[in-house]
Design an enzyme around this catalytic site. Structure first.
Site, mmCIF file in Angstrom:
data_model
loop_
_atom_site.group_PDB
_atom_site.id
_atom_site.type_symbol
_atom_site.label_atom_id
_atom_site.label_comp_id
_atom_site.label_asym_id
_atom_site.label_seq_id
_atom_site.Cartn_x
_atom_site.Cartn_y
_atom_site.Cartn_z
ATOM 1 N N ASP A 306 10.789 38.111 59.112
ATOM 2 C CA ASP A 306 10.762 39.552 58.897
ATOM 3 C C ASP A 306 10.438 39.896 57.445
ATOM 4 O OD1 ASP A 306 11.513 42.353 59.788
ATOM 5 O OD2 ASP A 306 13.007 42.065 58.211
ATOM 6 N N GLU A 357 5.620 38.446 59.408
ATOM 7 C CA GLU A 357 5.364 39.881 59.414
ATOM 8 C C GLU A 357 5.020 40.248 57.970
ATOM 9 O OE1 GLU A 357 7.392 44.245 60.015
ATOM 10 O OE2 GLU A 357 8.466 42.582 59.117
#
Length: 631
Positions: A306, A357
């Site tokens: 993330d 990401e």
């Protein structure tokens, strides 16, 4: 079970020098027998603490009964004969300022259900039945990867509103994902976290599945069951920041320990979280050990990392920041950590995929170390923004944004991409996917079907967030289960049928996945019909030779006998039309699909097609011999 390592000089030295010893084999709570006495050995890293003791059910939370011994390199340890499996515990830490806090075990493998914060001694056996899967799992760039992104706490709830157990979810989710034809599920919110509203992105237990839905063995059952159905499991993993909760990692020994001390480098103002200190070997090993725990012990097949951009840049979303030693904005320590992470994971958990990401144009995200960060895949955030921006336009104005849909082809091989429509796109008043589309309800569904078909036909791996497969009209609500009653309504069932068909094409047609990361995988036939908003391209398998033609008409205008160039004469068959009645369309009929010998669009032949409004057609030559490449 892995035998815990002794707290001796050799293992401590390996840990602090960032060797490949997993730190959770040394630290945390381990049920052991020492000198013939059964008990629990506790270990923790707290170099600046003045005193540490372990408190729990075994001593009435009395901080004087089980004081820990200070060892080398800032580690503390104690053997507690009275402690047993299943008992709760905390570390009572007195910092250099004299303040005492009860802390969760950073390496805890099980925790109380929130809002309680105690760690739980946990050592339970589990029998895996996925040896065949584990031996052959692969990140395979030439393999189909179609991911169903799931927030387990809100995918489905019990009748009383409480969370379903991992074991119950295993069967219900597995059957559904298998029916839809996805290759993987990606689970967000699995690692232990105190606040439901963080969706699991403010983690306190980096080594533990959340107890909201059961025990670690219940979670292993979920993974094992999905593997038995041929479904891989990816977890969202958050090494970029952690919450300020006093019971967690924040100022663990009374000082900034896991986090950078200077708030200009160590605090996220946007998320009210601390940033890990990637310059400390112990912190790097804590994070890498967490990744390996999930990939090795829990048999997880991949991690989606993330907020990588927030790690890479020292000035990320801040006005005051500290330049690196060269005066630049890159966090050199974070870059070194990500390279080390990917090197270690690919060495110690072969076949696993690590996905970034990363929302900027940072170079070499999926280039192997030492020249790049070493990720396997990167989310295609640019593709997502361009495509959503285009489809949200009134069709009258789409001709002014025509090349938003062609621009991805300029750079699509610069990284290994996942085309991701994630949870972030259907919350915070962004609307659900179908409601982003302009027009009335029928036009919205037609536009959404066209969007999905283009997404699956475009080179790149696929990811779609739960609920969007049946055109959920409302935004995602993390506090409730999905509106499953809609999935049986014809309007919504049609979209679900389309997603299933797209997954079937993607998995079984090698031209749709073998060259996902290669330039040869796609050839534009017609990229410039701005006035009609029509696009045509060919998907190709450069090795096996399979190919198919994709044609999109992205206005609500019917186009009769539209010419599309094709590379071969003879008869063609329709593999897919998003206008099919099965998907909720009108079922527009096609003329004789025999290619005319007259060249068109730079091809030797052409077809005349009836293009339904807001639709995508996929065609293949009837003489092709396609051998399924699904593995």
């Amino acid at each position: 079970m892995n035998e815990p390592l002794p707290l001796d000089h050799g293992h401590l030295q390996k840990l602090v020098t960032a060797d490949l010893v997993r730190p959770d084999h040394l630290l945390g709570a381990h049920v052991v027998t020492e000198n013939g006495v059964e008990g629990v050995r506790f270990g923790v890293w707290a170099p600046n603490a003045h005193h540490v003791s372990v408190v729990g059910d075994f001593n009435g939370y009395n901080g004087f009964d089980n004081a820990m011994q200070r060892l080398e390199f800032g580690f503390w340890g104690v053997f507690v004969p009275a402690a047993r499996n299943g008992q709760r515990y905390k570390f009572r830490v007195t910092g250099p300022d004299g303040r005492t806090e009860d802390k969760m075990d950073p390496y805890g493998s099980f925790f109380e259900v929130r809002p309680a914060t105690a760690s739980i001694v946990w050592d339970q056996p589990f029998t895996w039945a996925d040896d065949g899967w584990m031996a052959h799992r692969s990140a395979g760039f030439d393999r189909p990867v179609s991911i169903y992104e799931v927030h387990l706490p809100s995918w489905a709830r019990r009748d009383d509103g409480w969370f379903m157990n991992y074991r119950d979810l295993a069967h219900r989710l597995g059957e559904y994902v298998q029916f839809l034809g996805y290759t993987h599920v990606e689970l967000l919110g699995v690692m232990e976290h105190p606040f439901d509203g963080s969706w699991g992105y403010q983690v306190t237990g980096y080594y533990a599945p959340t107890s909201r839905m059961g025990s670690p063995e219940d979670f292993k059952y979920l993974v094992n069951h999905l593997h038995g159905l041929g479904i891989g499991v990816i977890l969202d993993w958050v090494p970029g920041h952690f919450p300020t909760d006093s019971a967690g990692l924040a100022k663990f020994d009374g000082t900034p320990l896991f986090e950078y001390a200077d708030p200009r480098k160590g605090f996220h103002q946007d998320w009210n979280t601390y940033i890990f200190d990637y310059g400390r070997n112990e912190v790097v090993m804590f994070l890498i050990g967490s990744a390996l725990k999930w990939l090795q012990d829990f048999h997880v097949d991949g991690l989606r990392v993330d907020a990588v951009a927030s790690m890479l840049y020292l000035d990320f979303s801040r006005t005051e920041w500290i330049p690196n030693v060269h005066g630049g904005r890159e966090n050199l320590e974070a870059i070194a950590f990500l390279k080390r992470l990917n090197e270690v994971v690919h060495h110690m958990a072969p076949g696993c995929m690590i996905v970034a990401e990363e929302s900027t144009s940072f170079p070499g995200v999926t280039t192997p170390s030492p020249f790049g960060l070493g990720f396997d895949y990167k989310w295609a955030m640019g593709w997502m923004n361009d495509n959503l921006g285009y489809f949200e336009q009134d069709p009258l104005w789409r001709k002014h944004h025509h090349h938003a849909l062609t621009f991805f082809n300029v750079y699509r091989t610069s990284e290994n991409y996942v085309l991701a429509i994630s949870h972030d796109e259907v919350v915070h008043l962004k609307k659900s996917m179908v409601m982003k589309m302009p027009g009335d309800w029928y036009a919205q569904r037609a536009g959404y079907r066209a969007f999905l078909a283009l997404m699956w036909a475009t080179p790149g791996k696929k990811l779609l967030f739960m609920g969007q497969e049946f055109a959920q009209p409302t935004e995602w609500n993390h506090d409730a289960g999905l509106p499953w009653h809609l999935a049986d309504h014809p309007d919504h069932r049609g979209v679900l049928n389309l997603v299933r068909r797209l997954n079937g094409l993607y998995r079984t047609r090698p031209d749709w996945h073998v060259a996902d990361t290669k330039e040869e995988g796609m050839l534009w036939v017609n990229a410039d019909d701005v006035d009609n908003s029509v696009y045509a391209f060919i998907r190709r398998d450069p090795v096996g030779g399979a190919w198919s033609v994709v044609v999109a008409n992205l206005t609500p205008v019917y186009r009769d006998l539209y010419p599309v160039g094709v590379p071969q004469g003879g008869a063609y068959r329709l593999l897919l039309s998003t206008d099919d009645g099965e998907f909720g369309g009108f079922g527009t009929q096609q003329p004789d699909l025999t290619a005319k010998e007259e060249g068109w669009h730079g091809q030797t032949h052409h077809l005349r097609l009836n293009l339904p409004p807001n639709s995508v057609l996929v065609l293949a030559h009837t003489g092709e011999t396609v051998v399924s490449d699904e593995r």
